[in-house]
Design an enzyme around this catalytic site. Sequence first.
Site, PDB file in Angstrom:
ATOM      1  N   LYS A 189       0.860  -1.189   0.000  1.00  0.00           N
ATOM      2  CA  LYS A 189       0.000   0.000   0.000  1.00  0.00           C
ATOM      3  C   LYS A 189       0.896   1.239   0.000  1.00  0.00           C
ATOM      4  CE  LYS A 189      -1.570   3.199   2.557  1.00  0.00           C
ATOM      5  NZ  LYS A 189      -1.886   4.286   1.689  1.00  0.00           N
ATOM      6  N   GLY A 242       6.799   5.297   8.319  1.00  0.00           N
ATOM      7  CA  GLY A 242       5.901   6.446   8.441  1.00  0.00           C
ATOM      8  C   GLY A 242       6.009   7.036   9.834  1.00  0.00           C
ATOM      9  N   THR A 246       1.178   6.482  13.527  1.00  0.00           N
ATOM     10  CA  THR A 246       0.570   5.438  12.688  1.00  0.00           C
ATOM     11  C   THR A 246       1.245   4.093  12.952  1.00  0.00           C
ATOM     12  OG1 THR A 246       0.071   7.116  11.033  1.00  0.00           O
ATOM     13  CG2 THR A 246      -0.095   4.843  10.322  1.00  0.00           C
ATOM     14  N   GLU A 264       9.935   1.463  10.688  1.00  0.00           N
ATOM     15  CA  GLU A 264      10.916   2.538  10.514  1.00  0.00           C
ATOM     16  C   GLU A 264      10.139   3.835  10.682  1.00  0.00           C
ATOM     17  OE1 GLU A 264      12.572   5.125   9.326  1.00  0.00           O
ATOM     18  OE2 GLU A 264      13.936   4.491   7.721  1.00  0.00           O
ATOM     19  N   CYS A 298      13.435  11.057   7.320  1.00  0.00           N
ATOM     20  CA  CYS A 298      13.340  10.519   8.692  1.00  0.00           C
ATOM     21  C   CYS A 298      14.664  10.637   9.426  1.00  0.00           C
ATOM     22  CB  CYS A 298      12.810   9.093   8.683  1.00  0.00           C
ATOM     23  SG  CYS A 298      13.496   8.073   7.391  1.00  0.00           S
ATOM     24  N   GLU A 395       9.063  15.985  15.913  1.00  0.00           N
ATOM     25  CA  GLU A 395       9.498  15.860  14.526  1.00  0.00           C
ATOM     26  C   GLU A 395       8.676  16.817  13.657  1.00  0.00           C
ATOM     27  OE1 GLU A 395       8.517  12.258  12.241  1.00  0.00           O
ATOM     28  OE2 GLU A 395      10.598  12.260  11.548  1.00  0.00           O
TER      29      GLU A 395
HETATM   30  P1  NDP Z   1       1.632   8.290   8.096  1.00  0.00           P
HETATM   31  O1  NDP Z   1       2.453   7.568   9.069  1.00  0.00           O
HETATM   32  O2  NDP Z   1       0.196   8.482   8.418  1.00  0.00           O
HETATM   33  O3  NDP Z   1       1.690   7.589   6.654  1.00  0.00           O
HETATM   34  C1  NDP Z   1       2.563   6.550   6.272  1.00  0.00           C
HETATM   35  C2  NDP Z   1       1.772   5.462   5.542  1.00  0.00           C
HETATM   36  O4  NDP Z   1       0.867   4.850   6.463  1.00  0.00           O
HETATM   37  C3  NDP Z   1       0.911   5.985   4.401  1.00  0.00           C
HETATM   38  O5  NDP Z   1       0.880   5.037   3.354  1.00  0.00           O
HETATM   39  C4  NDP Z   1      -0.435   6.104   5.074  1.00  0.00           C
HETATM   40  O6  NDP Z   1      -1.515   6.102   4.183  1.00  0.00           O
HETATM   41  C5  NDP Z   1      -0.451   4.858   5.927  1.00  0.00           C
HETATM   42  N1  NDP Z   1      -1.441   4.841   6.990  1.00  0.00           N
HETATM   43  C6  NDP Z   1      -2.129   5.874   7.525  1.00  0.00           C
HETATM   44  N2  NDP Z   1      -2.970   5.433   8.487  1.00  0.00           N
HETATM   45  C7  NDP Z   1      -2.808   4.100   8.573  1.00  0.00           C
HETATM   46  C8  NDP Z   1      -3.391   3.068   9.384  1.00  0.00           C
HETATM   47  N3  NDP Z   1      -4.289   3.342  10.297  1.00  0.00           N
HETATM   48  N4  NDP Z   1      -2.969   1.805   9.205  1.00  0.00           N
HETATM   49  C9  NDP Z   1      -2.019   1.516   8.295  1.00  0.00           C
HETATM   50  N5  NDP Z   1      -1.444   2.441   7.484  1.00  0.00           N
HETATM   51  C10 NDP Z   1      -1.835   3.714   7.622  1.00  0.00           C
HETATM   52  O7  NDP Z   1       2.323   9.655   7.804  1.00  0.00           O
HETATM   53  P2  NDP Z   1       1.671  10.998   7.233  1.00  0.00           P
HETATM   54  O8  NDP Z   1       1.656  10.934   5.789  1.00  0.00           O
HETATM   55  O9  NDP Z   1       0.347  11.294   7.867  1.00  0.00           O
HETATM   56  O10 NDP Z   1       2.739  12.040   7.767  1.00  0.00           O
HETATM   57  C11 NDP Z   1       2.626  12.501   9.093  1.00  0.00           C
HETATM   58  C12 NDP Z   1       3.959  12.609   9.756  1.00  0.00           C
HETATM   59  O11 NDP Z   1       4.605  11.346   9.768  1.00  0.00           O
HETATM   60  C13 NDP Z   1       4.959  13.503   9.071  1.00  0.00           C
HETATM   61  O12 NDP Z   1       4.756  14.827   9.394  1.00  0.00           O
HETATM   62  C14 NDP Z   1       6.258  12.968   9.591  1.00  0.00           C
HETATM   63  O13 NDP Z   1       6.501  13.524  10.853  1.00  0.00           O
HETATM   64  C15 NDP Z   1       6.003  11.493   9.730  1.00  0.00           C
HETATM   65  N6  NDP Z   1       6.510  10.695   8.611  1.00  0.00           N
HETATM   66  C16 NDP Z   1       7.634   9.982   8.793  1.00  0.00           C
HETATM   67  C17 NDP Z   1       8.150   9.254   7.745  1.00  0.00           C
HETATM   68  C18 NDP Z   1       9.408   8.480   7.887  1.00  0.00           C
HETATM   69  O14 NDP Z   1      10.053   8.186   6.887  1.00  0.00           O
HETATM   70  N7  NDP Z   1       9.792   8.075   9.073  1.00  0.00           N
HETATM   71  C19 NDP Z   1       7.521   9.232   6.436  1.00  0.00           C
HETATM   72  C20 NDP Z   1       6.291   9.975   6.360  1.00  0.00           C
HETATM   73  C21 NDP Z   1       5.825  10.668   7.424  1.00  0.00           C
HETATM   74  P3  NDP Z   1      -1.967   7.395   3.377  1.00  0.00           P
HETATM   75  O15 NDP Z   1      -0.963   8.457   3.600  1.00  0.00           O
HETATM   76  O16 NDP Z   1      -1.970   6.918   1.996  1.00  0.00           O
HETATM   77  O17 NDP Z   1      -3.316   7.745   3.876  1.00  0.00           O
END
Ligand code: NDP
Length: 500
Positions: A189, A242, A246, A264, A298, A395
């Site tokens: 996904k 992410g 989440t 991660e 990250c 963050e």
């Molecule tokens: P998320 O953690 O929400 O998104 C990462 C992935 O998880 C996306 O594919 C998202 O789907 C998916 N996701 C969202 N909700 C769920 C759930 N309940 N169960 C399973 N998967 C889910 O990050 P955001 O995009 O909302 O970003 C928010 C913050 O996260 C950023 O500001 C940053 O601080 C952090 N972040 C950290 C990252 C890293 O590399 N460590 C990468 C991205 C974000 P979808 O987005 O498609 O709805």
Amino acid sequence: MSIDRTEWGVAEGYVREYGHFIDGTDEPSIGGERIERHNPASGELVASWPAGTITDVDRAVKAAVRAFEDGRWSGLTASQRSDVLGAVSRKLKSDWKRLALIESLETGKAISQSADEIPWSGDMWDFAAGQARALHGDSYSGFGESKLALVLREPIGPVGIITPWNYPMVVLAQKLPYALAAGCTVVVKPSEFTSGTTLELAQILREAGLPDGVFNVVTGYGNPVGQRLAEHHDIRLVSFTGSTATGRKVVEASASNMKKVVLELGGKNPNVIFADADLDAAVDGAIKAFVYNSGAECCSGSRVIVERSIMDSFVAKLDERLDTVSIGDPLDPATKMGSINNKPQYEKILKYIEIGKDEATLVRGGGASPQLGGLFIEPTVFKDVPLDATIAKEEIFGPVIAVIPFDSIDDAIHIANDTEYGLASSVWTSDLATATKMARKVNAGVVWVNTFLDLPSEIPVGGVRQSGYGRENGRYAAEEYTVVKTVVLQDPSAAPRYLV
Ligand code: NDP
């Protein structure tokens, strides 16, 4: 000047339309709704994909389970699997332009960066191709001549992969080829914002000879698509990159069938600069550590911890060097920093910048750049940041740094470790004793000394504390996707008897 899009494989104005990729075919969503993606740097509509449903996830998992159980992939020899991964690597390394353009159109990142990221992803596929053949178990022979014990590494089963929007191809390459190397089948996904390259990859995998059903993609929102995948009873491992928030939901969802989770997550990474460092190199590293990928990294060095005696000269040099960072059109090869990826993230960063203005001294930046026509934010530097300030703790995931002074090496270690996270860290010094002590004492999955974001495919990456667990890349990555099975072989003529 912008690149010639036609020459890079996607003509200007062309809107790519995708379906899910399930069991080797492009499929519409059962629900029928679609997500449109607009380029965050310009607002232009560039692509659309389905907003998946629970039914779509169930169909994809069913295909992955079938493909796993009939052994069409796990039953091949490691060398055959390695051949497929190697073919994907060669394609990514030679034919990267179209994918790089799509990556920049959907993320807003500079094309010079995307042009590095696709071949870099190819290198991970190449390394994983070797790992497919290097994976092995163990044996024990110290039980006398009639007994042997074998430790096998078997694929864990169908795997779910959930990826974010900051590095769609790179993050996928840190997971997918290793899962495939181990013999697993996969449902991915991708982020709702950046699904294009993951779906393009499906075609590359098919051409490379991956059997149908081994790789499946369901696009859509985190809830329901990611949530369903994390909960699904037939998925045996979920690998997630992410946010920590989440990640916690993924862990909770995994309890449904006690599946393994590899996480991660976020970071508030320390970038520690000692007075004896090469100042030019340290300033350059500090800039890369928050400007690269518009700070959506990250491992971003978002806390710059500087020895007090060089604080003024460091900040002055940083400010001066930031003048040379070109910000704007991501499709101009001269651009160093493109736009922010999406509106919620853009608003989140601006909110933190306003909080920072009340907490610390603003050196530079401090707002949006609407004249650039999209979601652009100026590189923003705060100094004299108190340790308990929100911008020193949370963050931000944008081009914002908190510069914090320290007075001794123990002070630096204390500040570096004053966080719930532990993903990455950097240290800049010319003293071996300082480097060694920092490397041993900083709580992080990686400590870079006099370098930043230096990630050859051979070395493992991953976090400690609330930055997650499990490792990606390196020989550890493929092992994550295996289970250890013990076999004890006894010569029946010498078998010990219970009832004698
Ligand atoms: P998320 O953690 O929400 O998104 C990462 C992935 O998880 C996306 O594919 C998202 O789907 C998916 N996701 C969202 N909700 C769920 C759930 N309940 N169960 C399973 N998967 C889910 O990050 P955001 O995009 O909302 O970003 C928010 C913050 O996260 C950023 O500001 C940053 O601080 C952090 N972040 C950290 C990252 C890293 O590399 N460590 C990468 C991205 C974000 P979808 O987005 O498609 O709805």
